[in-house]
Design an enzyme around this catalytic site. Structure first.
Site, PDB file in Angstrom:
ATOM      1  N   HIS A  23      -1.339 -40.875  -9.659  1.00 30.84           N
ATOM      2  CA  HIS A  23      -2.479 -40.023  -9.331  1.00 30.84           C
ATOM      3  C   HIS A  23      -2.491 -39.564  -7.871  1.00 30.84           C
ATOM      4  O   HIS A  23      -2.778 -38.405  -7.575  1.00 30.84           O
ATOM      5  CB  HIS A  23      -3.791 -40.757  -9.635  1.00 30.84           C
ATOM      6  N   GLN A  84      -4.952 -53.667 -17.047  1.00 32.84           N
ATOM      7  CA  GLN A  84      -5.985 -52.855 -16.415  1.00 32.84           C
ATOM      8  C   GLN A  84      -6.886 -53.641 -15.471  1.00 32.84           C
ATOM      9  O   GLN A  84      -7.808 -53.075 -14.882  1.00 32.84           O
ATOM     10  CB  GLN A  84      -6.853 -52.188 -17.482  1.00 32.84           C
ATOM     11  N   ASP A 119     -10.204 -37.556  -7.172  1.00 32.99           N
ATOM     12  CA  ASP A 119      -9.623 -37.764  -8.489  1.00 32.99           C
ATOM     13  C   ASP A 119     -10.755 -37.815  -9.505  1.00 32.99           C
ATOM     14  O   ASP A 119     -11.843 -38.333  -9.227  1.00 32.99           O
ATOM     15  CB  ASP A 119      -8.837 -39.084  -8.505  1.00 32.99           C
ATOM     16  N   HIS A 150     -11.672 -35.893 -23.261  1.00 31.63           N
ATOM     17  CA  HIS A 150     -12.721 -36.638 -22.556  1.00 31.63           C
ATOM     18  C   HIS A 150     -14.015 -35.839 -22.443  1.00 31.63           C
ATOM     19  O   HIS A 150     -15.109 -36.411 -22.463  1.00 31.63           O
ATOM     20  CB  HIS A 150     -12.211 -37.083 -21.192  1.00 31.63           C
ATOM     21  N   HIS A 354       8.657 -40.760 -21.265  1.00 29.59           N
ATOM     22  CA  HIS A 354       7.448 -41.446 -21.728  1.00 29.59           C
ATOM     23  C   HIS A 354       6.297 -40.480 -21.955  1.00 29.59           C
ATOM     24  O   HIS A 354       5.255 -40.850 -22.469  1.00 29.59           O
ATOM     25  CB  HIS A 354       7.031 -42.507 -20.715  1.00 29.59           C
ATOM     26  N   TRP A 357       2.128 -36.883 -17.756  1.00 25.54           N
ATOM     27  CA  TRP A 357       1.904 -35.450 -17.577  1.00 25.54           C
ATOM     28  C   TRP A 357       2.840 -34.835 -16.534  1.00 25.54           C
ATOM     29  O   TRP A 357       3.375 -33.745 -16.738  1.00 25.54           O
ATOM     30  CB  TRP A 357       0.447 -35.165 -17.206  1.00 25.54           C
ATOM     31  N   SER A 359       5.835 -35.677 -15.613  1.00 26.76           N
ATOM     32  CA  SER A 359       7.192 -35.543 -16.140  1.00 26.76           C
ATOM     33  C   SER A 359       7.281 -34.427 -17.177  1.00 26.76           C
ATOM     34  O   SER A 359       8.222 -33.625 -17.180  1.00 26.76           O
ATOM     35  CB  SER A 359       7.648 -36.862 -16.763  1.00 26.76           C
ATOM     36  N   GLU A 362       7.180 -31.079 -15.427  1.00 29.33           N
ATOM     37  CA  GLU A 362       8.427 -30.784 -14.731  1.00 29.33           C
ATOM     38  C   GLU A 362       9.488 -30.321 -15.720  1.00 29.33           C
ATOM     39  O   GLU A 362      10.269 -29.407 -15.430  1.00 29.33           O
ATOM     40  CB  GLU A 362       8.899 -32.006 -13.945  1.00 29.33           C
ATOM     41  N   ASP A 378      -2.535 -40.744 -21.932  1.00 22.30           N
ATOM     42  CA  ASP A 378      -2.350 -39.398 -22.485  1.00 22.30           C
ATOM     43  C   ASP A 378      -0.939 -39.159 -23.020  1.00 22.30           C
ATOM     44  O   ASP A 378      -0.616 -38.055 -23.451  1.00 22.30           O
ATOM     45  CB  ASP A 378      -2.695 -38.331 -21.438  1.00 22.30           C
TER      46      ASP A 378
END
Length: 459
Positions: A23, A84, A119, A150, A354, A357, A359, A362, A378
């Site tokens: 992030h 977490q 963020d 969300h 994986h 977002w 990756s 890109e 996500d």
């Protein structure tokens, strides 16, 4: 840590980072762009010391001051193995810690905060901004699809019925325009399944309720990637600004900077045939379990596909005995690789990912099809979009690597006609992404609007 070169400022922007996952780096990248575009605006960047130390902000513009905040680990706390836990401890303590840090920075520079840029996870900044009579501008680190989930959490929960979710995983979210191919099981944990009473689930829920109050929400994406979802978001938010792909802006600004490539990946890929190479990377957080690492290695060895595999050093020891020696001429396993530069190369044929977002985007930006192995968050949404919405890749069967399943996916993408179709669609998205960041492109224009919102003061 704070850099002390302080310009004369017209406005003061407090930037609040979320220090976990991937992030903080993109938020800092946007802050740098904003600071360069408005050199008389002061940007105070607040982040944990641990996260700041990994960002290497030694060459920041003089109008960015970097501040360390506590990482919120209680003294003497013994962590469990729950992934977490550290995140939730931070989220509980963050409001008070950020309030104190901002107050200290305001006192130091003698300039009140005119905008709080955060963020999206830090939804409590909405109240802080109201108290300070400042604007609240939000960075969403994912794509249009995850933000939509969300924002529409209540609608999804009502339609699916949380108590019956186990029997409805294959149903789609067709009641949300643009999500007709997204299934219940593709949604992130903490929306309709998982521990809905956790601190993190509550954070995501409150975030979805708070986002419409933001003066602007911006994303690392481009409108053309999903026009329907973009238009929906624009109807729900005051301003929804796609200003990416960030990687395309950074590649222009760093075009004269030598590429960091300590393991010689770029020299190696120059010797490979067009669209023949598989690049494998699962990001900074996720790693397939040992059995899947073995299956990946066996699939690569038996398929004879040239490869670059970015794998943490601690996991390299889990590969099959003799694999590195037997495949020395076929490919390379390295602890780090210059991902964007590899994806740009004409020899790149497929990205095994994986589906984080950054990756995914890109890969989209460089027109490279994907083989998806989602893990959490996500990832499943993004993998489903790759396979069923954009049709530029495939997802591993049942979400788990097997040797035969991986070989089949490599063959499908690199050899079969399906793969040629994926490549064609990926190329079209690449063209749209590059057009978006060009002069007068949608992302270029949206960034100008974002800049105006961030640096202008309230009347």
């Amino acid at each position: 840590m704070a850099n002390t070169n302080q310009p004369t400022t017209d406005s003061h922007v407090a930037v609040l980072a979320f220090p976990y996952g991937s992030h903080a780096p993109p938020l800092l990248a946007v802050t740098r762009r904003l600071a360069s575009a408005s050199p008389t605006t002061l940007f105070s960047f607040f982040n944990t010391a641990r996260s700041n130390s990994s960002l290497f902000p030694s060459d920041l513009p003089s109008n960015i001051r970097v501040h360390d905040v506590a990482d919120c680990d209680p003294e003497g706390h013994v962590f469990s193995r729950r992934p977490q836990e550290a995140v939730e401890l931070f989220l509980v303590a963050a409001p008070e810690i950020f309030r104190k840090a901002i107050a200290s920075a305001v006192s130091d520079v003698g300039k009140k905060v005119t905008c709080i840029l955060t963020d999206a996870f830090l939804w409590f900044a909405s109240d802080m901004a109201a108290e300070m009579k400042a604007k609240w501008v939000v960075f969403w680190a994912g794509g249009q699809n995850s933000m939509s989930v969300h924002l529409y959490t209540d609608l999804i929960r009502d339609a699916v019925c949380v108590n019956e979710v186990d029997g409805r995983m294959e149903e789609t979210l067709g009641f949300i325009s643009g999500m007709e191919k997204i299934r219940v099981k593709d949604t992130p944990e903490d929306v309709v399944f998982g521990n809905l009473d956790s601190v993190f689930s509550d954070t995501l829920y409150r975030m979805g309720l708070a986002l419409p109050r933001a003066d602007a929400v911006f994303l690392n994406s481009f409108e053309e990637l999903d026009n329907t979802l973009t238009n929906n978001l624009k109807s729900e938010l005051k301003r929804c600004l796609n200003i990416g792909p960030f990687a395309l802006f950074s590649s222009v600004s760093q075009s004269d900077t030598p590429v960091h490539d300590p393991h010689g990946c770029l020299a190696w890929i120059k010797k490979q045939g067009t669209a023949s190479v598989a690049y494998l990377s699962f990001g900074t957080v996720a790693t397939p379990p040992p059995g899947e690492l073995v299956a990946i290695a066996e699939g690569l060895e038996s398929s004879k596909v040239p490869f670059v595999w970015s794998l943490k050093e601690k996991n390299i020891a889990q590969l099959p005995k003799g694999f590195l020696e037997r495949t020395r001429e076929l490919g390379m396993v390295v602890p780090w690789a210059p991902q964007l530069e590899l994806l740009k190369h004409e020899a790149m044929g497929v990205f095994v990912t994986h589906c984080g977002w950054n990756s995914v985007l890109e890969s989209v930006s460089e027109g490279v099809p994907m083989i998806c192995r989602p893990f959490f968050g996500d990832h499943r949404l993004n993998g489903r979009a790759v396979e069923a919405v954009w049709e530029i890749g495939v997802t591993i069967v049942d979400g788990v690597f097997t040797r035969d399943g991986f070989e089949k996916c490599l063959n499908q993408v690199l050899v079969q006609d399906d793969g040629k179709k994926m490549k064609g669609k990926a190329k079209k998205l690449r063209e749209q992404a590059h057009q978006a960041v060009s002069a007068k492109g949608t992302s270029f224009e949206n960034f100008k609007e974002l800049l105006d919102v961030v640096v202008s003061t309230l009347n």
